[in-house]
Each structure stands twice: as structure tokens, then as C-alpha cells.
Design a protein around this motif. Structure first.
Motif: not given
Length: 237
Positions: A125-142
Motif C-alpha cells: 500500500r505504501r509503494d502504491m501510494a508513493m507511485g500515485s501521488s509522490e512529488d518528485s524531482i528528476d535529474f540525470g538518471d535519478f
């Protein structure tokens, strides 16, 4: 953790119960770490080690499970699931545990197989929540996951201590701006006095995890005599 397996703290003072829980978690492809008192678990957390989930007994020697949970939630808010496993089954204890931030209250005796399955369900459930609503910043391969305080490279989790994450997030959010060691220390450590050389130590640690060649950094660059700057051109819009 190794092979990106989930990592779980098991805080339980009864050795036989702790060993049984750890055995079933290992069978479920989860890495457990047992603690027989809350103080040792708290020390590990303060060293920057962060579990994916925590199993907590209430009747512990020294610091109680309730006191530990209160401190734990002050450190990690709601980002890490907590399962209380206790012989205390009074409504007052259950309500108090949930109010302090536990995600589930399991009463003893319990089935270790069922407990391991519940741990897996919480992690899913935690992984699903992270995947659906996670704020993120992408840089390079990260990818920097801001809600769960996690760094990933090509989908794989990169181990970071709490302070390493804090420094990286600060640099990324201020990408393109030269930041002096004094400013980084003041804004990230938030203490009036301390050893400012810690900034250089953490920059070096981050470079080892981010850079192909840390001596020729492309993510965290040094502006000699001024400070550090995160390469804004590498952040994906």
C-alpha cells in the motif's frame, strides 16, 4: 538495503517472539533487524538508518513503546508504517497507539505468518501510494521522491542517511544557486553552533553515490571560494 529488499525494525524484548517474527519476515523476502529495547532502535534511527516499516511492542524495558512511537513520529511523520504488536488489548491502549501514529494494532498471541502477510500488505500500500501521488524531482538518471525521502536511480533505491537526503534535497531545490557551506549548514542542520566541516563531508558522500567520477563532479559542483552549486541543467522539467 541489499537487493532492494524491504527493511523492517522489530522492537520486541522477548527473544523467542523476536526470533520467530524475524524468521517469518525473512521467509517473506524481508530483511528484519531485531532490537530488544527502544533506546537501541532510537540510536540507530539517529545515526540516519531508516526502515521501510517498524514492528513495535509496547511493554519494553526502559523507554516504553508509546514514548518511542511519539519520538519516532516526530522524526518521520507518517512516511513509515508502524505496526504495534502487544499483549495489551485494552481499548485505551489501542486508541492511544493509533492516536500516536501507529497504522495497525495487533494483539498477542498472533500468527507470525499472518503478521508477515500484514507487513507485506502495508509495504504494498505504501509503494502504491508513493507511485500515485509522490512529488518528485528528476535529474540525470535519478529521481528524488520528496514525500518518502528516497533517491532512486533507474527505479532502484539508492541508500541515503537522513542527513544525506536532507542535504541533497536542499541542493536540488536550490539548483543553479551557489550555496556557501555556512548557508547549507544553517539551513539544513538548523543549529546555532556546530562543526561546519560536516557540510564538506556530506557533499563528498553524496558525490560518491551520484557521480560516475566524484573527482569530476557533474551534479554537485564546487565554486572555489564560494561554495557548492547543483547543476540546474541536469534537472528535467
Amino acid at each position: 538495503m541489499e537487493n532492494n529488499k524491504p527493511y523492517v525494525f522489530v522492537i520486541e524484548d522477548e527473544e523467542s517472539i523476536s526470533k520467530l517474527v524475524c524468521m517469518y519476515l525473512e521467509k517473506s523476502d524481508i530483511i528484519p533487524e531485531p532490537f530488544y529495547n527502544a533506546e537501541d532502535a532510537l540510536k540507530k534511527l539517529e545515526e540516519g538508518v531508516k526502515p521501510d516499516l517498524l514492528i513495535l511492542d509496547l511493554n519494553l524495558p526502559g523507554m516504553s513503546g508509546f514514548d518511542f512511537l511519539k519520538q519516532f513520529r516526530e522524526m518521520f511523520k507518517a512516511t513509515i508504517p508502524v505496526m504495534i504488536v502487544s499483549a495489551r488489548d485494552a481499548d485505551e491502549d489501542i486508541i492511544n497507539g493509533l492516536k500516536l501514529g501507529a497504522d495497525e494494532f495487533v494483539t498477542k498471541p498472533f500468527s507470525p505468518g499472518v503478521l508477515a502477510a500484514r507487513v507485506q500488505a502495508h509495504l504494498r500500500r505504501r509503494d502504491m501510494a508513493m507511485g500515485s501521488s509522490e512529488d518528485s524531482i528528476d535529474f540525470g538518471d535519478f529521481t528524488l521522491l520528496l514525500n518518502s525521502c528516497v533517491l532512486k536511480k533507474d527505479g532502484h533505491k539508492i541508500p541515503l542517511s537522513t542527513k544525506e537526503y536532507d542535504v541533497l534535497e536542499y541542493l536540488v531545490k536550490n539548483a543553479g544557486t551557489v550555496l556557501s557551506p555556512e548557508k547549507i549548514f544553517n539551513d539544513v542542520w538548523k543549529v546555532q553552533y556546530g562543526d561546519i566541516t560536516a557540510v564538506a563531508v556530506y557533499i563528498q558522500r553524496l558525490r560518491k553515490k551520484l557521480e560516475v567520477n566524484p573527482s569530476e563532479a557533474k551534479y554537485i559542483k564546487t565554486e572555489f571560494g564560494k561554495g557548492y552549486i547543483f547543476n540546474k541543467d541536469l534537472i528535467k522539467k
